[in-house]
Motif scaffolding. Structure first.
Motif, PDB file in Angstrom:
ATOM      1  N   UNK A  81       0.829  -1.218   0.000  1.00 43.69           N
ATOM      2  CA  UNK A  81       0.000   0.000   0.000  1.00 43.69           C
ATOM      3  C   UNK A  81       0.858   1.261   0.000  1.00 43.69           C
ATOM      4  N   UNK A  82       1.965   1.233   0.735  1.00 48.51           N
ATOM      5  CA  UNK A  82       2.876   2.387   0.762  1.00 48.51           C
ATOM      6  C   UNK A  82       3.514   2.601  -0.610  1.00 48.51           C
ATOM      7  N   UNK A  83       3.871   1.491  -1.270  1.00 53.16           N
ATOM      8  CA  UNK A  83       4.454   1.584  -2.616  1.00 53.16           C
ATOM      9  C   UNK A  83       3.455   2.209  -3.580  1.00 53.16           C
ATOM     10  N   UNK A  84       2.186   1.777  -3.494  1.00 56.51           N
ATOM     11  CA  UNK A  84       1.140   2.358  -4.350  1.00 56.51           C
ATOM     12  C   UNK A  84       1.028   3.865  -4.125  1.00 56.51           C
ATOM     13  N   UNK A  85       0.996   4.247  -2.844  1.00 54.08           N
ATOM     14  CA  UNK A  85       0.829   5.663  -2.498  1.00 54.08           C
ATOM     15  C   UNK A  85       2.016   6.500  -2.956  1.00 54.08           C
ATOM     16  N   UNK A  86       3.214   5.911  -2.883  1.00 57.89           N
ATOM     17  CA  UNK A  86       4.430   6.659  -3.168  1.00 57.89           C
ATOM     18  C   UNK A  86       4.792   6.666  -4.652  1.00 57.89           C
ATOM     19  N   UNK A  87       4.646   5.499  -5.298  1.00 58.68           N
ATOM     20  CA  UNK A  87       5.144   5.371  -6.665  1.00 58.68           C
ATOM     21  C   UNK A  87       4.070   5.092  -7.704  1.00 58.68           C
ATOM     22  N   UNK A  88       2.852   4.771  -7.268  1.00 58.12           N
ATOM     23  CA  UNK A  88       1.776   4.535  -8.222  1.00 58.12           C
ATOM     24  C   UNK A  88       1.409   3.064  -8.340  1.00 58.12           C
ATOM     25  N   UNK A  89       0.212   2.816  -8.905  1.00 60.55           N
ATOM     26  CA  UNK A  89      -0.326   1.464  -9.005  1.00 60.55           C
ATOM     27  C   UNK A  89       0.440   0.560  -9.954  1.00 60.55           C
TER      28      UNK A  89
END
Length: 359
Positions: A348-356
């Protein structure tokens, strides 16, 4: 092969704890997680196909995975792929599949099985399932397979059965939620608790009747489409009505209400392959207890690691112990095995930071 035997292969999950290999576009059931040459869904289909006719195996999955299913299971016809237009947990999709099967064959008995478990002794699995099928053909019962606990696992639900029952398929007292460690130890000490593997057997008629009794609204919603099932009109009905179904698991909807549930202790080894750690447990290890999939590995002072890369990639590891090391395209994960349950949050942090696109 018995023409009354049917299977529903559950293949709609995302498997986010196996990120970065498992993603929302291409989840773990469509990957060769153990480096055997077959994906998990292919292995599961082969296992079921030993006693269930090819045309009687339905694949229950999300609409977005339709092409992946047909690509990996070329023997399957489009009408065998049962597509969910919305995520509504396990109860609605099982009722939907059961109604389709009952319309095909009033005498059908069926197994509902996850597509991402690992079972080595497939002959023992077939014997256990067909023993339950035999009971389900003659009695209005719901059967499940339970796994004898090897340690006080807090990650599984448990099945408590009647200690006094000496039959091979025993009456279930109750299903128990995932326990804390002390409760799990108590379960093992009592000796009449099994892990809930999420593998179920029943006749199509019995499970549909159970929904009618315990989930009348859900039953009524899907009953209205009965005339459409297995016809060209089915897709339109499901697209319009499936999203209206209550989001509820089969456990809460049916199993915790029914008084006619039985369990057979599995006679086969089983692993739910739910995390990188469970995959590590299943794989062969090198002399330093590293589990390696695909990679060519050179290690120095590195022990107990789960290492996976693209086939043939050279991976050098020095000074890391008990880590998950996974290299995939634009993502490299280096993460402690002890924190593997947190990978969902990391994703979830990766999604928030770098995108889906990385998830």
């Amino acid at each position: 092969m018995n023409k009354n035997y049917y299977a529903v292969l559950m293949a709609g999950g995302v498997g986010s704890r196996f990120w970065p290999i498992s993603t929302s576009e291409n989840p773990k059931q469509f990957h060769d997680m153990l480096g055997t040459g077959d994906t998990l869904i292919q292995k599961t289909f082969q296992r079921l196909n030993k006693f269930v006719p090819t045309e009687n195996i339905l694949i229950l999955t999300n609409e977005r995975y339709n092409d992946l299913v047909l690509e990996q299971l070329p023997m399957v016809k489009q009408e065998q792929v049962v597509l969910e237009p919305a995520m509504r947990n396990t109860a609605p999709c099982i009722l939907y599949a059961a109604m389709k099967i009952q319309k095909m064959n009033e005498d059908a008995v069926m197994i509902v099985a996850p597509s991402d478990h690992w079972i080595e002794d497939e002959d023992a699995f077939a014997k256990d399932v067909t023993a339950c099928f035999t009971k389900c053909e003659t009695e209005d019962v719901l059967c499940t397979l339970g796994i004898k606990p090897s340690f006080p696992n807090t990650g599984f639900g448990y099945i408590e059965y009647n200690k006094a029952d000496k039959a091979p398929i025993k009456k279930v007292n109750q299903f128990r939620e995932k326990p804390d460690y002390e409760t799990a130890k108590d379960f093992l000490a009592q000796g009449n608790f099994l892990w809930n593997a999420g593998i179920f057997m029943w006749s199509a008629k019995t499970i549909v009747n159970a929904f009618q009794n315990f989930q009348p609204k859900q039953y009524a919603l899907f009953r209205d489409g009965l005339v459409c099932y297995n016809t060209d009109d089915e897709k339109k009905f499901i697209s319009e009505n499936y999203p209206k179904a209550e989001n509820i698991s089969i456990d809460y909807a049916i199993l915790e209400n029914s008084k006619a549930i039985y369990v057979k202790e599995a006679t086969f080894d089983w692993n739910d392959l739910g995390t990188w750690g469970s995959l590590y447990d299943k794989l062969d290890k090198d002399e330093n207890k590293n589990a390696i999939v695909n990679a060519k590995v050179l290690t120095e002072d590195a022990n107990g690691n789960m290492i996976r890369s693209k086939a043939g990639k050279v991976v050098v590891v020095d000074g890391l112990n008990d880590y998950i090391i996974v290299d995939k395209d634009e993502v490299l994960l280096i993460y402690p095995k002890t924190k593997e349950q947190d990978i969902k949050q990391v994703l979830n942090k990766v999604k928030d930071t770098f995108g889906d696109e990385f998830a």
